[in-house]
Design an enzyme around this catalytic site. Structure first.
Site, PDB file in Angstrom:
ATOM      1  N   GLU A 248     191.706 -47.779 -23.638  1.00 51.73           N
ATOM      2  CA  GLU A 248     192.994 -47.245 -24.084  1.00 51.73           C
ATOM      3  C   GLU A 248     194.045 -48.363 -24.085  1.00 51.73           C
ATOM      4  O   GLU A 248     193.979 -49.311 -23.293  1.00 51.73           O
ATOM      5  CB  GLU A 248     193.433 -46.099 -23.174  1.00 51.73           C
ATOM      6  CG  GLU A 248     192.540 -44.876 -23.354  1.00 51.73           C
ATOM      7  CD  GLU A 248     193.037 -43.638 -22.634  1.00 51.73           C
ATOM      8  OE1 GLU A 248     193.067 -42.567 -23.252  1.00 51.73           O
ATOM      9  OE2 GLU A 248     193.405 -43.736 -21.447  1.00 51.73           O
TER      10      GLU A 248
ATOM     11  N   CYS B 184     189.996 -49.500  -7.476  1.00 55.64           N
ATOM     12  CA  CYS B 184     191.085 -49.056  -6.583  1.00 55.64           C
ATOM     13  C   CYS B 184     191.014 -47.531  -6.427  1.00 55.64           C
ATOM     14  O   CYS B 184     190.749 -46.818  -7.398  1.00 55.64           O
ATOM     15  CB  CYS B 184     192.435 -49.470  -7.158  1.00 55.64           C
ATOM     16  SG  CYS B 184     192.563 -51.242  -7.376  1.00 55.64           S
TER      17      CYS B 184
ATOM     18  N   CYS C  16     193.031 -45.178  -9.019  1.00 52.80           N
ATOM     19  CA  CYS C  16     193.123 -45.523 -10.442  1.00 52.80           C
ATOM     20  C   CYS C  16     191.956 -44.960 -11.250  1.00 52.80           C
ATOM     21  O   CYS C  16     190.789 -45.092 -10.852  1.00 52.80           O
ATOM     22  CB  CYS C  16     193.155 -47.051 -10.565  1.00 52.80           C
ATOM     23  SG  CYS C  16     193.095 -47.617 -12.260  1.00 52.80           S
TER      24      CYS C  16
END
Ligand code: SF4
Length: 357
Positions: free
Chosen positions: A107, A131, A134
């Site tokens: 994206e 992470c 995320c």
């Protein structure tokens, strides 16, 4: 047959060499650059000053785009997001909900403000860092993007209806840019070049979770980009809980790398800090962060967490964000709360994925 050359990763001299191989005049290279970067045209049939035989030779030897925009979403605040499928099989048109295409998609986001049009570009398909807050890291890394695929994302944003010229670039999309440093550096050279998009070096920000060796490499990079360090925790223990790759470095090592960066480039580092409700947003965290930021001479951007389905973290309330900011300010740190853009289309920080949402 050699693989076609991707125009978005060519310099003028690469293109002139290719024209030579194809027995075409060198000025065709300049005509191609003008069409692609000056007019945004990547369809050979629309390049009306090229003869038919020239176009036929170029068609076989070059790829003009390698990505297809599968979906486009517009947020209520003007933020726009595109899902791009890379190297789709020639036989089929990309399907929006094709699970098999997940590992070919990234994206890219365009964030408009009064004076800027910022492209938030991806550098990898997926992310190897993982992470805990995320969406991009769920499922790990599929592969690195090439320099051409990074530059081509800007072309696709500029082709959106009513799109304005992109003025700024942030490497804050999918992926850890310094884990794909060579492609990222090549892409930055092209994005910055006057024959391409001509985006000023200081308007290009490379954001990293903190790889001290890679930050040292960046000091020697010939384009003076802006460096953002995604710290997200004020001490090593918490940083290692949130960012798996933090086990390979300490905050002290990052302080050292950023200090050398400042000595060599004279440019300040920006610290990015995602506030996760009840995790890293306590007042003692703010005091520790103030100490780190002062030692690095860094500005701090606070980002309110944007929730991601399937991940455990929550967005902190406004009052605790403001009190966190106040402690930093009182500690002598230049600190801003970054507005969350594009939340209603899952285009905000930490929400980018491989699929349409
Ligand atoms: S925050 Fe950045 S480094 Fe961490 S998983 Fe997401 S994309 Fe990767």
């Amino acid at each position: 047959m050699p693989e076609p050359t991707h125009i978005f990763e060519c310099t003028p001299s690469d293109l002139r060499d290719l024209m030579d191989e194809l027995r075409l005049k060198p000025f065709v290279a300049d005509q191609l650059l003008k069409w692609v970067y000056g007019h945004g045209v990547t369809d050979l049939d629309q390049m009306t000053n090229l003869s038919e035989s020239t176009r036929d030779r170029l068609r076989e030897a070059m790829d003009f785009t390698r990505g297809t925009v599968v979906t486009r979403q517009d947020a209520s605040d003007g933020t726009r997001k595109i899902l791009v499928e890379w190297d789709a099989p020639a036989s089929s048109l990309p399907l929006i909900d094709d699970p098999a295409a997940r590992d070919r998609r990234t994206e890219t986001v365009m964030i408009p403000t009064d004076r800027r049009r910022t492209a938030c570009v991806s550098s990898q398909i997926g992310c190897p860092v993982g992470c805990t807050f995320c969406a991009s890291g769920i499922g790990g890394l599929d592969r690195n993007l090439t320099a051409g695929q990074i530059v081509e994302q800007v072309h696709h944003l500029q082709q959106l209806p009513d799109a304005d010229r992109i003025t700024n670039i942030v490497f804050m999309g999918m992926g850890e840019p310094l884990a794909n440093a060579s492609a990222v550096f090549d892409a930055v050279r092209i994005l910055n070049a006057s024959w391409a998009y001509g985006i000023g070096a200081r308007r290009i920000t490379i954001s990293t979770v903190g790889l001290p060796a890679a930050i040292r490499k960046l000091e020697h990079f010939d384009i003076p980009v802006t460096l953002a360090l995604s710290l997200h925790a004020p001490n090593d223990k918490l940083r290692r809980q949130l960012i798996p790759w933090a086990e390979y470095s300490t905050i002290d090592e990052l302080l050292d790398a950023c200090d050398t960066w400042f000595q060599k480039t004279g440019r300040e580092v920006t610290l990015e800090y995602i506030l996760l409700g009840g995790v890293n947003d306590r007042s003692d965290h703010a005091e520790e962060l103030a100490h780190v930021a002062r030692s690095m001479r860094a500005n701090v951007n606070l980002i309110r967490y944007n929730e991601v389905d399937g991940l455990p973290h929550r967005r902190p309330d406004d009052q605790s964000v403001r009190s966190f900011q106040r402690i930093l300010r009182n500690g002598g740190v230049n600190v801003h709360i970054r507005a969350s853009r594009g939340r209603d289309i899952a285009a905000a920080c930490g929400q980018l994925r491989h699929e349409s949402t």
